[in-house]
Design an enzyme around this catalytic site. Sequence first.
Site, PDB file in Angstrom:
ATOM      1  N   LYS A  52      10.510   5.159  -7.030  1.00 48.29           N
ATOM      2  CA  LYS A  52       9.826   5.592  -5.804  1.00 48.29           C
ATOM      3  C   LYS A  52       9.880   4.484  -4.757  1.00 48.29           C
ATOM      4  O   LYS A  52      10.145   4.740  -3.581  1.00 48.29           O
ATOM      5  CB  LYS A  52       8.369   5.984  -6.124  1.00 48.29           C
ATOM      6  CG  LYS A  52       8.297   7.310  -6.872  1.00 48.29           C
ATOM      7  CD  LYS A  52       6.914   7.630  -7.416  1.00 48.29           C
ATOM      8  CE  LYS A  52       7.032   8.881  -8.295  1.00 48.29           C
ATOM      9  NZ  LYS A  52       5.757   9.259  -8.928  1.00 48.29           N
ATOM     10  N   GLN A  96       0.188   7.058 -10.058  1.00 45.91           N
ATOM     11  CA  GLN A  96       1.181   7.491 -11.038  1.00 45.91           C
ATOM     12  C   GLN A  96       0.454   8.062 -12.260  1.00 45.91           C
ATOM     13  O   GLN A  96      -0.423   7.418 -12.821  1.00 45.91           O
ATOM     14  CB  GLN A  96       2.064   6.291 -11.433  1.00 45.91           C
ATOM     15  CG  GLN A  96       3.209   6.626 -12.357  1.00 45.91           C
ATOM     16  CD  GLN A  96       4.216   7.589 -11.723  1.00 45.91           C
ATOM     17  OE1 GLN A  96       4.585   7.475 -10.566  1.00 45.91           O
ATOM     18  NE2 GLN A  96       4.653   8.571 -12.505  1.00 45.91           N
ATOM     19  N   ASP A 119       1.577  13.568  -3.086  1.00 43.34           N
ATOM     20  CA  ASP A 119       1.965  14.296  -4.304  1.00 43.34           C
ATOM     21  C   ASP A 119       1.615  15.780  -4.200  1.00 43.34           C
ATOM     22  O   ASP A 119       2.112  16.596  -4.981  1.00 43.34           O
ATOM     23  CB  ASP A 119       1.239  13.708  -5.533  1.00 43.34           C
ATOM     24  CG  ASP A 119       2.094  12.706  -6.308  1.00 43.34           C
ATOM     25  OD1 ASP A 119       3.337  12.757  -6.173  1.00 43.34           O
ATOM     26  OD2 ASP A 119       1.523  11.888  -7.055  1.00 43.34           O
TER      27      ASP A 119
END
Length: 279
Positions: A52, A96, A119
Site C-alpha cells: 500500500k 490493517q 477502506d
Amino acid sequence: MAQLIDGKKISSEIKEELKAKVAELKQKGIEGTLAVIQVGNDPASSVYVKNKKRACEYIGIHSKSFELPEETTQEELLRLISDLNEDGSVNGILTQLPVPAHIDEKEIINAISPKKDVDGFHTQNVGSLAVGQEGFVSCTPAGIIELLKRSDVEIDGKHCVIVGRSNIVGKPMALLMLRENATVTVAHSHTKNLQEICRTADILIVAVGKRELITGDFVKEGAVVIDVGIHRDENKKLFGDVKFEEVSQKASKITPVPGGVGPMTIAMLMNNCVEAMDK
Ligand code: NAD
C-alpha cells in the site's frame, strides 16, 4: 477457451490515471496523505502494508505508517485514530485487518471519520452504498466492477450469482451489482443446491475462501467468472476458489489467480485516496 480478464494490466491503467489526477491536484496545491495503522507484526499484514505504501509513492501521495506493538490497547488505538481524524494534513486512514483479538475491530472501523475511511468499511459508508448515496466503497468489490466494465462485460439485466456474504466482499458486491442493474443472487454456506444456482449465472463471482470449490460443473457455458479467493500451498503457489483449468473451458471470460482481482484491490484503495483529497 475463456478470454483472460487481466487484473494486472487494468490495475496499472487505473494507477496511471490516478497518477495524472494527483499531479493535477498538486498543481492546485492539494496534497494527499494516507495514514496506515498496523497493530502487531503479522507477516501477511506487513506485506499488504508495504504494498500500500509503495502504491501511494507510485501515484504521488504521501503515506504515514504507524506500526504499533501487539499489546497496544483499544484506548491507545482509538486515541491515535482520533488524532488522525483531526489532522488536516491526513485525508485517508486505514487500520490493517485483522487486529489482535483483544481489540474490538468494529469499534475501530467506526472510529475512523467516514470522510477519511478509504477502506469503505465504516457503517455510514456501507449504509450510503445500500441506499445509493455517495461514499467510499469497499475496494475489492469496487475493483471487480472496474474489471467487468473495462473488459466490456455487460452487467445491466444479467443474472449475477455471488458466492459468499462477507462484509468486505460478498455483501457490498451484491449492492454494487444491483446499482449496475444486474439481477442478483447471493449464495453462502447455508445455501441448498449451490451448483444448480451457480449454473444459472451469467456472471459468477466467487468469494468463499475454499480452494477450488467451483469446478466446471458449477458454470454455465459462456458465463463470466470472477475469482476472489487467494490460497497458497506449501510451495507458495497461489490458487483461487475456482478450479481454473476446468472452468476456463466453459467460461467466456475469467480472472486468473494471481493477476486477477488481487491487484485491483490496491488500485481501488488508491482511487479512494484520491477521492479523499477532493473532499
Ligand atoms: P469470509 O470467510 O469472510 O467469507 C466467506 C463466505 O463464504 C461466507 O459468507 C460463507 O457463508 C461463504 N461460504 C463458506 N463456505 C461456503 C460453501 N461451501 N458454499 C457456499 N458459501 C460458502 O471470506 P472473505 O473475506 O469474503 O474472503 C473470501 C476469499 O477471498 C478468501 O480466500 C480471501 O483470502 C479472498 N480475498 C481476496 C481479496 C483480494 O484482494 N483478492 C480480498 C478479500 C478477500
